[in-house]
Enzyme design. Structure first.
Site, PDB file in Angstrom:
ATOM      1  N   ASN A  19       0.744  -0.952  -0.375  1.00 58.05           N
ATOM      2  CA  ASN A  19       0.302   0.055  -0.093  1.00 58.05           C
ATOM      3  C   ASN A  19       1.102   0.966  -0.082  1.00 58.05           C
ATOM      4  O   ASN A  19       1.689   1.359   0.630  1.00 58.05           O
ATOM      5  CB  ASN A  19      -0.735  -0.208   0.974  1.00 58.05           C
ATOM      6  N   ARG A 103      -2.459  -1.880  -3.589  1.00 55.38           N
ATOM      7  CA  ARG A 103      -3.578  -1.164  -3.101  1.00 55.38           C
ATOM      8  C   ARG A 103      -3.977  -0.313  -4.074  1.00 55.38           C
ATOM      9  O   ARG A 103      -3.023   1.203  -3.769  1.00 55.38           O
ATOM     10  CB  ARG A 103      -3.789  -0.660  -1.628  1.00 55.38           C
ATOM     11  N   HIS A 191     -13.236   2.751  -0.399  1.00 52.70           N
ATOM     12  CA  HIS A 191     -12.935   1.955   0.849  1.00 52.70           C
ATOM     13  C   HIS A 191     -13.819  -0.020   0.310  1.00 52.70           C
ATOM     14  O   HIS A 191     -13.507   0.312   0.799  1.00 52.70           O
ATOM     15  CB  HIS A 191     -13.979   2.105   1.911  1.00 52.70           C
ATOM     16  N   ARG A 252     -12.681  15.752   6.925  1.00 54.30           N
ATOM     17  CA  ARG A 252     -13.341  15.980   5.535  1.00 54.30           C
ATOM     18  C   ARG A 252     -14.300  16.807   6.093  1.00 54.30           C
ATOM     19  O   ARG A 252     -14.904  16.086   6.851  1.00 54.30           O
ATOM     20  CB  ARG A 252     -13.230  15.221   4.791  1.00 54.30           C
ATOM     21  N   GLU A 395      -8.303  -5.030   4.768  1.00 48.71           N
ATOM     22  CA  GLU A 395      -8.416  -4.889   3.667  1.00 48.71           C
ATOM     23  C   GLU A 395      -6.929  -5.508   2.342  1.00 48.71           C
ATOM     24  O   GLU A 395      -7.349  -6.457   1.678  1.00 48.71           O
ATOM     25  CB  GLU A 395      -8.128  -3.338   3.149  1.00 48.71           C
TER      26      GLU A 395
END
Ligand code: ADP
Length: 413
Positions: A19, A103, A191, A252, A395
Site C-alpha cells: 500500500n 492497493r 473503501h 474532511r 483490506e
C-alpha cells in the site's frame, strides 16, 4: 524462474501486499494456505528527513530502523530485506513471493482487480488525472517492483472497483450530461475492499449467501464511508467522485452545499488548492471542534462538557444515522448492519449513539455485547430483527486473496 507450481507447493504460496502512499509504504506478507499474515511493516517519511522502517514479524520482536529512504524503490527494497533478514525475516529468498498485490485508490471503470501489464499500467496512469495524490505513489511502487522482482506477477486492487455495480441513477450527478461524460465525473466510491471484506465476513457469520442479503456496512475511521449492499453488490455508497463527500470525517467536510465552496473562495480570496486544503484537511470533526480529528480526543473532551466537541460528535453520529435511514429505503429493508475501521471497531459509544432509538427499524444492540474493542463480535440485542456486527476490517487479506485469484485465473499460479 518459472511460475508453475510444483507438486505440493501450493501450500507454500506467499503473497506480498503493498500500500504505497505519497510518503509511506505499508507492506504485509501472507501465507495463503492458512490465509495468515507472516509479517507486516511500514516505511515512513520517504524522501524526508527522519525516514524509518518498522518491521513486525509475527511471533518475533518488532524492529525499528532509522535509515535514509530517498524513494519508493528504496522503501520496497528495505521491506524485502527485512522480510528476508536472517533473524527478523520470515522467508529465505525473494523468489518465495509468488505474487504482489497493490492497493490502488482510483480504478476508474475497473470493476475488479487486474493483472498488471503495460496496458493496465497506462490506464492507471491515465487515472492520475482523477486522483493525482492517490494513484501516483501506487504507480511508483509498481514500477519499483518491476525492477526489484522482475519475474513476480503483480495485481492491482482498486478501492473503487466494488462500487462499479451501482445503477446509473445512483452514480450520475445532476450536472450537464456532456460535462460528466467529458471529464468522467460520477460517483465512484472508495473503501470498496473494506466494505466487501466485512460484508462477506458478515454473511459467513450469519450463515447465508451474501447474494441473499441486504447489508449496510459502516467504515468509520479517520476517513469514513457507508455502503448499501444488495444481493452481494454495492448499490450506493456515501463517498463520490472523490473521498470528500458523505459522512462528516476526521478532517474532511462530508456533504456540504457546493455553493459554499465558491462563496468562500470569493470571500477569502482562496485558490482552488487552498479551498481543497480547507475541505480535506481543516474541516470535519477537527474543523468543528477546533480540537482534534481523533475521535478519542473528542470523546474525552465531551466528558468535560466541551461544547464544540459535543457538536462535532453529534454531527458525525447524525450523518451516519441519516445515511442508514436512506440506505434502508434504497435496499427496501435491512438484514445486517456492520461496523468496522478504527472508530467503528473501537468505540462502543459511537455504535450505541448511532443505533439509539432505531428499534422501529429492527436495529437494536445489546449494551453488554457492545462493550467490545477491535474484536469480531455480534452485538445484536435479543429478538432484534437486524443482525448487527463489529467486524475488524482486513483490506490487506482481501487484496492478497484477490491477487491469488487473479493469478490463478491467468494461469500464473
Ligand atoms: P484511517 O485508516 O482512515 O486513517 P482508521 O480506520 O485507522 O483511520 O481510524 C482511525 C480513527 O479511529 C482515529 O482517528 C480515532 O478517531 C478512531 N479510533 C481508534 N481507536 C479508537 C478508540 N479506542 N476509541 C475511539 N476511537 C478510536
Amino acid at each position: 524462474m518459472g511460475l508453475d507450481l510444483k507438486e505440493g507447493e501450493r501450500v507454500k504460496v506467499k503473497i506480498l501486499v503493498l500500500n504505497c502512499g505519497s510518503s509511506s509504504v505499508k507492506y504485509q506478507l501472507f501465507d495463503m494456505a492458512e490465509e495468515k499474515s507472516l509479517a507486516k511493516g511500514l516505511v515512513e517519511r520517504i524522501g524526508l528527513p527522519g525516514s524509518r522502517l518498522t518491521h513486525r514479524p509475527v511471533g518475533k520482536e518488532k524492529i525499528v530502523k532509522e535509515v535514509p529512504v530517498p524513494d519508493h524503490g528504496a522503501a520496497i527494497k528495505l521491506s524485502l530485506e527485512a522480510l528476508t533478514h536472517p533473524q527478523h525475516g520470515v522467508i529465505k529468498e525473494y523468489s518465495e513471493i509468488r505474487g504482489i498485490g497493490h492497493r490502488v485508490v482510483h480504478g476508474g471503470s475497473f470493476s475488479a482487480s487486474v493483472l498488471i501489464d503495460s496496458q493496465t499500467k497506462d490506464l492507471i496512469a491515465e487515472l492520475e488525472a482523477l486522483a493525482p495524490l492517490h494513484n501516483g505513489p501506487a504507480l511508483r511502487g509498481i514500477t519499483a517492483c518491476e525492477v526489484i522482482l522482475p519475474h513476480t506477477p503483480q495485481v492491482a486492487c482498486f478501492d473503487t472497483a466494488f462500487h462499479q455495480t451501482m445503477p446509473d441513477y445512483v452514480y450520475t450527478y445532476a450536472l450537464p450530461y456532456e460535462l460528466t461524460q467529458k471529464y468522467q465525473i460520477r460517483r465512484y466510491g472508495f473503501h470498496g475492499t473494506s466494505h466487501k471484506y466485512v460484508a462477506q465476513r458478515a454473511a459467513e457469520l450469519v450463515g447465508r449467501p451474501w447474494g441473499d442479503l441486504k447489508i449496510i456496512t459502516c467504515h468509520l475511521g479517520n476517513g469514513s464511508s457507508i455502503t448499501a449492499i444488495k444481493n452481494g453488490k454495492s448499490y450506493d455508497t456515501s463517498m463520490g467522485f472523490t473521498p470528500l463527500p458523505g459522512l462528516v470525517m476526521g478532517t474532511r467536510c462530508g456533504d456540504i452545499d457546493p455553493a459554499i465552496v465558491t462563496f468562500l473562495m470569493e470571500k477569502e480570496g482562496w485558490t482552488t488548492k487552498e479551498v481543497e486544503e480547507v475541505l480535506n484537511r481543516r474541516s470535519g470533526v477537527l474543523g468543528v471542534s477546533g480540537l482534534s480529528s481523533d475521535f478519542r480526543d473528542i470523546e474525552e473532551a465531551m466528558e468535560v462538557q466541551n461544547e464544540r466537541a459535543r457538536l462535532a460528535w453529534d454531527m458525525f453520529v447524525y450523518s451516519v444515522r441519516k445515511y442508514i435511514g436512506a440506505y434502508i429505503v434504497a435496499l427496501g429493508g435491512l438484514d445486517v448492519l456492520v461496523f468496522t475501521a478504527g472508530l467503528g471497531e473501537n468505540s462502543p459509544r459511537v455504535r450505541l449513539d448511532i443505533c439509539q432509538g432505531l428499534d422501529f427499524l429492527g436495529i437494536q444492540i445489546d449494551q453488554d455485547k457492545n462493550n467490545v474493542r477491535g474484536e469480531e463480535r455480534e452485538i445484536t440485542a435479543p429478538g432484534a430483527q437486524v443482525r448487527t456486527f463489529v467486524i475488524p476490517t482486513n483490506e490487506e487479506l482481501m487484496i492478497a486473496k484477490d491477487t491469488q485469484a487473479v493469478l490463478q485465473e491467468k494461469g500464473l499460479m
